[in-house]
Design a protein around this motif. Structure first.
Motif, PDB file in Angstrom:
ATOM      1  N   GLU A  62      21.577  85.286 -37.854  1.00 24.63           N
ATOM      2  CA  GLU A  62      20.147  85.028 -37.973  1.00 24.63           C
ATOM      3  C   GLU A  62      19.426  84.946 -36.643  1.00 24.63           C
ATOM      4  OE1 GLU A  62      20.164  81.514 -40.284  1.00 24.63           O
ATOM      5  OE2 GLU A  62      20.249  82.654 -42.151  1.00 24.63           O
ATOM      6  N   GLN A  63      20.171  84.863 -35.552  1.00 19.64           N
ATOM      7  CA  GLN A  63      19.505  84.781 -34.257  1.00 19.64           C
ATOM      8  C   GLN A  63      19.081  86.153 -33.764  1.00 19.64           C
ATOM      9  OE1 GLN A  63      18.896  81.814 -33.296  1.00 19.64           O
ATOM     10  NE2 GLN A  63      20.175  80.894 -34.856  1.00 19.64           N
ATOM     11  N   LEU A  64      19.492  87.196 -34.472  1.00 23.88           N
ATOM     12  CA  LEU A  64      19.115  88.548 -34.076  1.00 23.88           C
ATOM     13  C   LEU A  64      17.857  88.966 -34.828  1.00 23.88           C
ATOM     14  CD1 LEU A  64      22.579  90.381 -34.111  1.00 23.88           C
ATOM     15  CD2 LEU A  64      21.391  89.370 -32.181  1.00 23.88           C
TER      16      LEU A  64
ATOM     17  N   VAL B 221      15.992  87.294 -37.938  1.00 23.23           N
ATOM     18  CA  VAL B 221      16.310  87.320 -39.357  1.00 23.23           C
ATOM     19  C   VAL B 221      16.194  85.922 -39.970  1.00 23.23           C
ATOM     20  CG1 VAL B 221      18.143  87.856 -41.007  1.00 23.23           C
ATOM     21  CG2 VAL B 221      17.739  89.361 -39.073  1.00 23.23           C
ATOM     22  N   ALA B 222      16.347  84.889 -39.131  1.00 19.90           N
ATOM     23  CA  ALA B 222      16.207  83.517 -39.622  1.00 19.90           C
ATOM     24  C   ALA B 222      14.843  83.302 -40.262  1.00 19.90           C
ATOM     25  CB  ALA B 222      16.404  82.544 -38.465  1.00 19.90           C
ATOM     26  N   ASP B 223      13.838  84.036 -39.792  1.00 17.59           N
ATOM     27  CA  ASP B 223      12.491  83.850 -40.310  1.00 17.59           C
ATOM     28  C   ASP B 223      12.141  84.852 -41.409  1.00 17.59           C
ATOM     29  OD1 ASP B 223      12.144  81.761 -38.616  1.00 17.59           O
ATOM     30  OD2 ASP B 223      11.193  82.926 -37.033  1.00 17.59           O
ATOM     31  N   TYR B 224      13.119  85.642 -41.881  1.00 22.50           N
ATOM     32  CA  TYR B 224      12.864  86.593 -42.963  1.00 22.50           C
ATOM     33  C   TYR B 224      12.825  85.863 -44.312  1.00 22.50           C
ATOM     34  CZ  TYR B 224      13.517  90.975 -40.319  1.00 22.50           C
ATOM     35  OH  TYR B 224      13.371  92.022 -39.467  1.00 22.50           O
ATOM     36  N   SER B 225      12.044  86.434 -45.249  1.00 21.12           N
ATOM     37  CA  SER B 225      12.058  85.914 -46.616  1.00 21.12           C
ATOM     38  C   SER B 225      13.316  86.429 -47.313  1.00 21.12           C
ATOM     39  CB  SER B 225      10.830  86.395 -47.369  1.00 21.12           C
ATOM     40  OG  SER B 225      10.954  87.786 -47.616  1.00 21.12           O
ATOM     41  N   ALA B 226      13.602  85.857 -48.495  1.00 21.91           N
ATOM     42  CA  ALA B 226      14.824  86.236 -49.217  1.00 21.91           C
ATOM     43  C   ALA B 226      14.860  87.737 -49.494  1.00 21.91           C
ATOM     44  CB  ALA B 226      14.914  85.455 -50.522  1.00 21.91           C
ATOM     45  N   GLY B 227      13.719  88.296 -49.885  1.00 19.19           N
ATOM     46  CA  GLY B 227      13.684  89.719 -50.186  1.00 19.19           C
ATOM     47  C   GLY B 227      13.919  90.565 -48.941  1.00 19.19           C
TER      48      GLY B 227
ATOM     49  N   LEU C 245      33.363  80.477 -33.489  1.00 17.52           N
ATOM     50  CA  LEU C 245      33.377  81.026 -34.851  1.00 17.52           C
ATOM     51  C   LEU C 245      32.584  80.134 -35.804  1.00 17.52           C
ATOM     52  CD1 LEU C 245      36.967  82.406 -35.537  1.00 17.52           C
ATOM     53  CD2 LEU C 245      34.823  83.647 -35.579  1.00 17.52           C
ATOM     54  N   ALA C 246      32.659  78.819 -35.581  1.00 20.51           N
ATOM     55  CA  ALA C 246      31.938  77.916 -36.460  1.00 20.51           C
ATOM     56  C   ALA C 246      30.432  78.135 -36.338  1.00 20.51           C
ATOM     57  CB  ALA C 246      32.287  76.468 -36.134  1.00 20.51           C
ATOM     58  N   PHE C 247      29.968  78.486 -35.118  1.00 21.60           N
ATOM     59  CA  PHE C 247      28.541  78.744 -34.951  1.00 21.60           C
ATOM     60  C   PHE C 247      28.130  80.003 -35.708  1.00 21.60           C
ATOM     61  CE2 PHE C 247      28.841  75.692 -31.501  1.00 21.60           C
ATOM     62  CZ  PHE C 247      27.650  75.011 -31.668  1.00 21.60           C
ATOM     63  N   ASP C 248      29.037  80.980 -35.815  1.00 23.40           N
ATOM     64  CA  ASP C 248      28.742  82.162 -36.626  1.00 23.40           C
ATOM     65  C   ASP C 248      28.725  81.802 -38.103  1.00 23.40           C
ATOM     66  OD1 ASP C 248      28.580  83.672 -34.416  1.00 23.40           O
ATOM     67  OD2 ASP C 248      30.366  84.884 -34.783  1.00 23.40           O
ATOM     68  N   GLY C 249      29.682  80.975 -38.512  1.00 15.12           N
ATOM     69  CA  GLY C 249      29.764  80.573 -39.913  1.00 15.12           C
ATOM     70  C   GLY C 249      30.025  81.762 -40.822  1.00 15.12           C
TER      71      GLY C 249
ATOM     72  N   THR D 252      22.817  76.384 -39.236  1.00 16.70           N
ATOM     73  CA  THR D 252      21.725  77.126 -38.596  1.00 16.70           C
ATOM     74  C   THR D 252      20.397  76.605 -39.133  1.00 16.70           C
ATOM     75  OG1 THR D 252      23.012  78.891 -39.578  1.00 16.70           O
ATOM     76  CG2 THR D 252      21.604  79.471 -37.725  1.00 16.70           C
ATOM     77  N   GLY D 253      19.491  76.315 -38.241  1.00 15.42           N
ATOM     78  CA  GLY D 253      18.183  75.851 -38.660  1.00 15.42           C
ATOM     79  C   GLY D 253      18.177  74.421 -39.174  1.00 15.42           C
ATOM     80  N   GLY D 254      19.331  73.796 -39.218  1.00 10.46           N
ATOM     81  CA  GLY D 254      19.393  72.410 -39.685  1.00 10.46           C
ATOM     82  C   GLY D 254      19.253  71.453 -38.521  1.00 10.46           C
ATOM     83  N   ASN D 255      19.630  70.208 -38.760  1.00 10.73           N
ATOM     84  CA  ASN D 255      19.590  69.209 -37.707  1.00 10.73           C
ATOM     85  C   ASN D 255      20.646  69.563 -36.663  1.00 10.73           C
ATOM     86  OD1 ASN D 255      19.869  66.959 -36.113  1.00 10.73           O
ATOM     87  ND2 ASN D 255      19.494  65.538 -37.798  1.00 10.73           N
ATOM     88  N   PRO D 256      20.211  69.877 -35.439  1.00  9.15           N
ATOM     89  CA  PRO D 256      21.200  70.307 -34.450  1.00  9.15           C
ATOM     90  C   PRO D 256      22.162  69.206 -34.038  1.00  9.15           C
ATOM     91  CG  PRO D 256      19.012  70.247 -33.482  1.00  9.15           C
ATOM     92  CD  PRO D 256      18.847  69.939 -34.929  1.00  9.15           C
ATOM     93  N   PHE D 257      21.921  67.979 -34.480  1.00  9.92           N
ATOM     94  CA  PHE D 257      22.820  66.892 -34.085  1.00  9.92           C
ATOM     95  C   PHE D 257      23.774  66.502 -35.202  1.00  9.92           C
ATOM     96  CE2 PHE D 257      18.830  66.373 -31.805  1.00  9.92           C
ATOM     97  CZ  PHE D 257      19.297  66.617 -30.534  1.00  9.92           C
ATOM     98  N   ALA D 258      23.781  67.296 -36.266  1.00 11.35           N
ATOM     99  CA  ALA D 258      24.552  66.891 -37.430  1.00 11.35           C
ATOM    100  C   ALA D 258      26.044  67.085 -37.206  1.00 11.35           C
ATOM    101  CB  ALA D 258      24.122  67.697 -38.638  1.00 11.35           C
TER     102      ALA D 258
END
Lengths: 257, 523
Positions: free
Chosen positions: A96-98, A139-145, B350-354, B434-440
């Motif tokens: 998603e970072q790309l 991609v993190a900011d993309y909608s589901a579709g 690898l965990a960061f990729d998930g 990803t996108g969650g609480n970065p301290f979790a």
């Protein structure tokens, strides 16, 4: 049906079994998808569609059985099988970072495609799937579709001979849905093979050539759409095969009361 | 509601343990560590009762330090128990204070908080020789752990809120980096004072007074105030401690309200540049593609930005301390530590990729390409930092035995990268969502982290030891020194290659199984 004589099926599953912690979710499932066919895999929730497709694409190791893609054993020779196959799973995240464009370039580079082929293809895919405007958005900011569309593009970029799509139309708007249908029909017309799962019967009936109805990890019926719908709509056939659990008339009376 | 949330947490914990033997084993290890901490530290603290007041007073700076460390650790080691992610409660008709009470209770019944509370009770025993101070110590034992937990919750949730935007990410990362340095700075202050403290002559009263006037020490200072008869400052401390709790509670509830009404997502529409530099530097092979993606992640991913900044800031402190105290070994050790830390950041890559790692599996990327790409990324990000720190240390004269230290630094960087590339292919570790609480961090994840941490601490030491021996033996001879440098370069490169090849082979064999595990590594 453009099943070339003398060639094996595009995707052949033989006796696939999957057990999770001793619980069997796929029971010796066998399927043969002919080449040049748009093949639908339908079934109720928890039927084992995603599990089966994961085993067919090398993402989940089967407990027993074999999967062959255009003659290559997915589990004995994974690299050869993965080279001729494009996959778009459902519910697995992307990097998603790309950005969208970066993601397509990334997949192309992983598949060792030369740049002068992959870069123009990426632009074309972005345009056709109506993602060009958001090509530089992560991609993190993309909608589901949009996520569905970019995963389809990533599965298509190396021009695979077999396309395996898990719920490709979910959350996709009607305009993009039409674009995807056109892409898939054209792809099949030129000899490609598509295996897609869905639980929208109307969609499968209108789009696919052949259908397998899966429930409880077994194939209940497998035939051309025309043969399966000879006595009624696919929807009705599906309910007959799977056995619709009727919601009794006097249940949930408190709802809306 | 509170009871319900506590029960929910225990049930989730039990399910997690029964589903994975790794989790079970690491939970047992974690439990033993906790028992050990209480069993060893508890009695030593309680036995302070038999000592004069000057020594008993040490509980104030000690527990204030623990409270501070609690916050710092949760920032740097991502230790907020996020088994109960507040965003999962958004659809329920729950008000933030209700949810906050439940989450607080769930945290307080977790192992770390129980350990802290038990130690705080040992602190009550420590003050038992001063009858008047016992109720005050009891109050401290209640207010202190509450402050630690609430402080962590308030600060991390506020930072997580800030870090959803790009500038916020940098701000948050800076705060985290500074927080990391805090204990180190304290250490610097302590060591720069009179050396050679002995327990017998120790007078902790001065330190106690200072510590009791810091926010983390307000509660813990109460028994000391009472025992020394300074009632006025006891009253002020109590008021301050209660006020702090009220403020922290308000902050946390406000943040929960925000999370409940607008689930945490990044700012939206984050546009990115075309990024032409990296492909030009690295090329377009699969290895290069993986490397370029990971390099980008180091500045785009809020979860990684703080790790990068923290790792890069760490050596500055060491070098400064070396310059202040004039011990060259300290600067050298600092650079080596930086090299090791930088290498080990690869451990849970690898965990960061998930689960997104399925793209590597389905495109048929070879295991060694996956490993090597990540190694290249870490080398690109941290190599210059390590080199610069080393050059600056040499330049300001903090490092004198240049060749010897150079050999050790090179070997340490190569060895830790290789170790992480190899072990990371077997133990993926954990990462915040990803996108969650970065301290979790989930409690199970923290425990699995124990195993990884053990490997991380012991591994580099064992691997670098031969080079250290060689460097020490070759001191005084420029020729021998040069030989050791060459050998250590080869040695580091060899370990790196071994890590990449062995880790890659393991990934090739078990890619689907690894993918299955990666579905559960993000919390």
């Amino acid at each position: 049906m453009t099943d070339a004589p003398g060639e094996g099926p595009a995707l052949e599953l033989v006796g696939l079994v999957k057990e999770f912690r001793g619980r069997r979710v796929v029971h010796g499932l066998s399927l043969a998808v002919p080449r040049g066919c748009l093949y639908g895999l339908v079934g109720p929730n928890g039927a084992g569609k995603t599990t089966t497709l994961s085993m067919a694409t090398g993402l989940l190791r089967p407990t027993a059985g074999t999967a062959r893609v255009l003659g290559h054993d997915v589990w004995a020779d994974p690299l050869a099988a993965k080279a001729v196959m494009g996959v778009a799973p459902d519910g697995l995240r992307l990097f998603e970072q790309l950005g969208g464009r970066e993601l397509l370039h990334y997949v192309a580079d992983l598949r060792r495609m030369p740049q002068d082929v992959s870069r123009p293809r990426a632009e074309e895919l972005l345009t056709v799937l109506d993602l060009a405007v958001d090509a530089d958005t992560v991609v993190a900011d993309y909608s589901a579709g949009m996520v569905k569309k970019i995963s389809l593009a990533a599965a298509l970029i190396h021009a695979p001979r077999l396309l395996v799509l898990d719920e490709p139309f979910e959350a996709v708007d009607p305009v993009s849905g039409q674009a995807i249908r056109t892409i898939l029909r054209r792809y099949v017309a030129t000899g490609g093979t598509v295996v897609m799962s869905s639980h929208v019967m109307e969609l499968v009936e209108g789009l696919c050539d052949r259908v397998a109805v899966v429930a409880g990890g077994r194939v209940l019926a497998e035939d051309t759409v025309a043969a399966l719908t000879a006595t009624g709509s696919l929807h009705q056939r599906f309910l007959e095969l799977v056995g619709a659990g009727d919601v009794s008339e006097d249940g949930l009376t408190w709802l809306g009361g | 509601m509170t009871l319900l949330i506590v029960r929910l947490r225990l049930r989730m914990w039990r399910t997690a343990l029964s589903r994975s033997s790794v989790q079970l084993v690491s939970a047992i290890i974690g439990g033993l560590v906790a028992l050990g901490a209480v069993g060893l530290l508890g009695p030593s603290i309680a036995l302070l009762a038999a000592r004069p007041l000057a020594l008993t007073a040490v509980t104030v700076p000690l527990f204030a330090g623990v409270t501070l460390l609690w916050l710092v650790l949760s920032l740097v080691a991502t230790g907020v128990d996020n088994v109960l992610d507040p965003t999962r409660f958004t659809v329920l008709p729950l008000r933030a204070p209700e949810l906050a009470r439940g989450l607080l209770a769930a945290t307080l019944t977790g192992i770390p908080a129980v350990v802290l509370t038990l130690l705080a009770l040992a602190q009550v025993l420590a003050w038992s020789s001063h009858t008047a101070a016992v109720p005050a110590a009891l109050a401290a034992a209640v207010l202190g752990p509450l402050t630690a937990v609430l402080l962590t919750r308030a600060v991390t949730s506020a930072l997580a809120g800030v870090m959803t935007s790009r500038t916020g990410r940098l701000l948050g990362a800076a705060v985290v980096a500074l927080a990391t340095l805090l204990p180190l700075v304290l250490n610097l202050l302590v060591t720069s004072g009179e050396p050679g403290l002995s327990l017998r002559s120790l007078d902790a009263r001065g330190a106690a007074v200072v510590a009791s006037w810091t926010p983390v020490g307000w509660a813990w200072g109460l028994p000391f105030d009472v025992a020394t008869g300074r009632w006025a400052s006891a009253v002020v401390h109590l008021a301050l401690a209660l006020g702090l709790l009220a403020v922290l509670w308000r902050v946390w509830v406000r943040q929960l309200e925000r999370v409940l009404t607008s689930p945490m997502t990044s700012g939206g529409g984050q546009h990115i540049g075309r990024g032409r530099l990296l492909p030009r530097l690295l090329g377009h092979s699969p290895t290069a593609a993986v490397a370029a993606r990971r390099v980008r992640a180091w500045y785009r991913d809020s979860r990684l930005v703080s790790i990068a900044l923290r790792t890069a800031v760490l050596p500055v402190f060491f070098v400064v301390q070396a310059a202040v105290t004039g011990t060259g070994a300290l600067a050298g050790t600092g650079v080596v530590t930086l090299a090791v830390f930088a290498g080990l950041t690869l451990m849970n890559d690898l965990a960061f990729d998930g689960p997104a790692w399925w793209m590597h599996v389905s495109t048929g990327v070879r295991g060694w390409e996956d490993r090597l790409g990540r190694v290249v990324a870490s080398a690109v990000v941290f190599g210059p930092v390590v080199a610069l720190t080393f050059v600056v240390s040499v330049g300001i004269g903090a490092i004198e035995a240049v060749l010897a230290w150079l050999a050790v630094v090179v070997a340490a960087f190569g060895a830790s990268l290789g170790l992480a590339a190899g072990v990371g292919a077997v133990l993926p570790g954990t990462a915040p969502r990803t996108g969650g609480n970065p301290f979790a961090a989930s409690s199970g994840g923290a425990a699995q982290g124990c195993l990884t941490a053990l490997v991380s601490f012991v591994g580099p030491v064992v691997l670098v030891l031969p080079v250290v021996v060689g460097a020490v033996l070759s001191r005084g001879s420029a020729l021998l020194g040069a030989v050791v440098v060459v050998v250590s370069v080869l040695y580091g490169a060899g370990l790196l290659a071994a890590g990449v090849v062995l880790g890659g082979r393991h990934l090739d064999r078990t890619a689907p199984e690894m993918l299955g595990r990666l579905g559960q590594v993000q919390v």
